[in-house]
Design a protein around this motif. Structure first.
Motif: not given
Lengths: 398, 398
Positions: A72-85
């Motif tokens: 098991i390795f620690d990997g970089p995490g992920k996050a979701l971006l949010k779209k504007d108008a």
């Protein structure tokens, strides 16, 4: 005669070309990303009005635990971006600890670089965007308003490898004007790296400039070698051309680099005003470069007063045949008996080489060989190697 | 004691980390792109099984005519890639003329870099992938198996601008071991460029290494300055940090760089073994750097025996006030009367500065000032500036 073409016209035309080029190549984006906010949170933006999802992955996000066949390795995490108008996606991180970070976007499942960030660093065969959060150790990695050393890429003769080889050399501020002799730190990269690794990902010239300006480090020359003796130079810098780099290279840990390291020393001591003696020589490296530092300093057991093992690999494979790895215990004892000023070991608690280093320290303890030991959080990552360099360098040549 | 950890285990672990990192960051691609085929066609590949369209845009494709508010420009063309059963998209170009080319992918409308190509070059605020097709002039741009010069980034004092400024310096093979004095080419970038432009996009060190090895150029030092006197250094290399570069900078064409250029010359002639006289000095530049070369060589009218104007802007704006631009005709005549060995003008037939250069040549003809004129295909592009450098350098210091 229409010589007096308006400068404004010229500007508009040149800018026009540039705007066009940017429009053609980068979708006409004119946004700032990454933006480091006053609280050290960081905002990322990506222009993709028609995308369904835009994510970011990077080493500043809480790590994901990823199970591979080896563990098991620690990997970089992920996050979701949010779209504007306007179709601009954005994400703002938590306030971040001061450091240098890497990231990429993932647009509808396809990884992308950040078209608004021109600061990218290659690590082996991968290119990622980087940014620096100041206010702490990141200040050491940024260019500050202090005197700057010089960084030279040049070629030296390595008769032991029957080739000319490329090397990166940092000389401290004032070196060119001085008549003094300077001490030398030989700084070695890890597997898949080359003579560009420490100067780029390691931020060596910035760290040295800043530590010297703060009076914390002695002015010194830093010699960043290429430890892959099958290579003349980093990818793209040799007659092999612009090929795709890979991690596995022959002759990296078979004794050849350690055996021929005297070629580098001879070149440096002939070409620079240096303290050409044990008191004026340090050697350190990360991972495979730590392994090299260990074996070079032991195989040439009266050559270096300062040795740094950063997340080092330790022992050669049983199958490897080289005179460098014979008489390990005898040469290590000779190194101890010859005396030295610093034998420095640094490793992160979750480094996959942690146990190996623990075992090696037990061996050193058993034979009464003194060393300085620094244990940090984290694993086998550049974040730690920049810290180790920043802590090691002030201990040298005092 | 478990010191004898297998090297294979270490390799697997390190490779594991790397493979993981690549998987996380780059979608696990393990394909070759670009691949230069034996007929000099080039195959590009991109892994995107779920994309609807993948296109490529680059300067090797037939140009598109794009109308902007300022007129019609030739832009890089586009081509559609084709998807195979594994979700790998590919495109093979026509056989290409030998050169250095730039490109990007466009995945479902979003521009992307090539994750399988680590060779990227920044041009102002844009980063694009590059590749080199050999077999012609591209051979000059590739690293060949010849002696290599050294490339140094260092800082010099510019009292005229009240700052230390960064400069890139090429010294030819053998300089360090020699006791000879070398001639110097001052090589100036265009608008939006900096001290990294000629060494990166211009392939200066490769061109010089290769021309010198072929016996076509004299060994010379090349000094690549930063012509934006409001800047200490290229983006990312100054205390301003990792900011987003832009094209428009103050004081680039207002006489300040020309006026203070003696700071650079003084530094070079103090710091290097050079021929510190007119016979040993050349100055050349592209676009804005051509403008700078014209005005520096005229304002200091007995300083350079060799001048190169590559796609040069010519005249200052009417509104610009600087003593550098007063007495244009008198100083140009003084430069002519003082004598020189080469005044070289190169421009492409479709360059937006073509007419301006035609008018300037008429002016030179009118006053009887001799020059060498080279007219090429194409416009205001790096392809031409590499050619001009390659043609100009062999004419120097003979």
């Amino acid at each position: 005669m229409k010589l007096k073409i308006s400068i404004t016209t010229i500007l508009v035309l040149i800018l026009g070309l540039n705007i066009y080029a940017q429009q053609a190549l980068f979708g006409g984006q004119n946004i700032v990303s990454p933006e480091i906010n006053s609280d050290n949170s960081v905002t990322f933006r990506f222009n993709a009005p028609n995308a369904d999802t835009v994510k970011i992955t990077g080493d500043f996000l809480p790590p994901e635990k990823i199970k591979t066949q080896w563990g098991i390795f620690d990997g970089p995490g992920k996050a979701l971006l949010k779209k504007d108008a306007n179709g601009i996606w954005s994400f703002t991180s938590q306030p971040l600890e001061s450091d240098l970070y890497s990231y990429s976007f993932i647009v509808d499942g396809v990884t992308n670089t950040d078209p608004n960030n021109v600061y990218m660093i290659r690590d082996v065969a991968s290119i990622t965007d980087v940014f620096i959060v100041g206010g702490g150790k990141g200040d050491l990695y940024n260019v500050q308003d202090v005197p700057h050393g010089s960084v030279t890429r040049r070629w030296y003769d390595s008769p032991g490898n029957d080739m000319k080889r490329r090397v990166t050399i940092y000389t401290p501020p004032g070196y060119e004007e001085s008549k003094d002799k300077y001490p030398v730190l030989y700084l070695l990269h890890g597997m898949g790296g080359d003579e560009e690794a420490w100067i780029a990902l390691g931020r060596t010239s910035q760290i040295l400039d800043n530590l010297i300006a703060q009076g914390k480090a002695e002015p010194m020359i830093v010699v960043m070698t290429n430890g892959n003796v099958a290579q003349k130079a980093a990818p793209g810098e040799s007659p092999k051309g612009l090929y795709k780099p890979n991690m596995q290279l022959p002759h990296t840990m078979d004794g050849k680099f350690e055996e021929t390291f005297t070629d580098v020393i001879k070149f440096v001591e002939k070409s620079y005003r240096v303290q050409a003696n044990k008191e004026g020589r340090a050697i350190a490296g990360l991972s495979m470069g730590g392994y090299h530092s260990l074996h070079i300093s032991r195989y040439h057991p009266n050559t270096f007063d300062y040795v740094g093992l950063f997340s080092a690999a330790i022992m050669p494979n049983d199958g490897v045949k080289s005179k460098v790895y014979e008489n390990f215990d005898e040469t290590l004892k000779a190194q101890m008996d010859n005396g030295y000023k610093l034998y420095w070991i640094g490793i992160g608690k979750t480094d996959f080489l942690y146990q190996t280093n623990t075992d090696y320290r037990a061996k050193l303890d058993g034979m009464g060989m003194k060393y300085t030991y620094v244990e940090t959080e984290g694993g086998h990552v550049w974040t730690n190697w920049r810290i180790y360099l920043s802590e090691f360098v002030p201990l040298l040549f005092k």
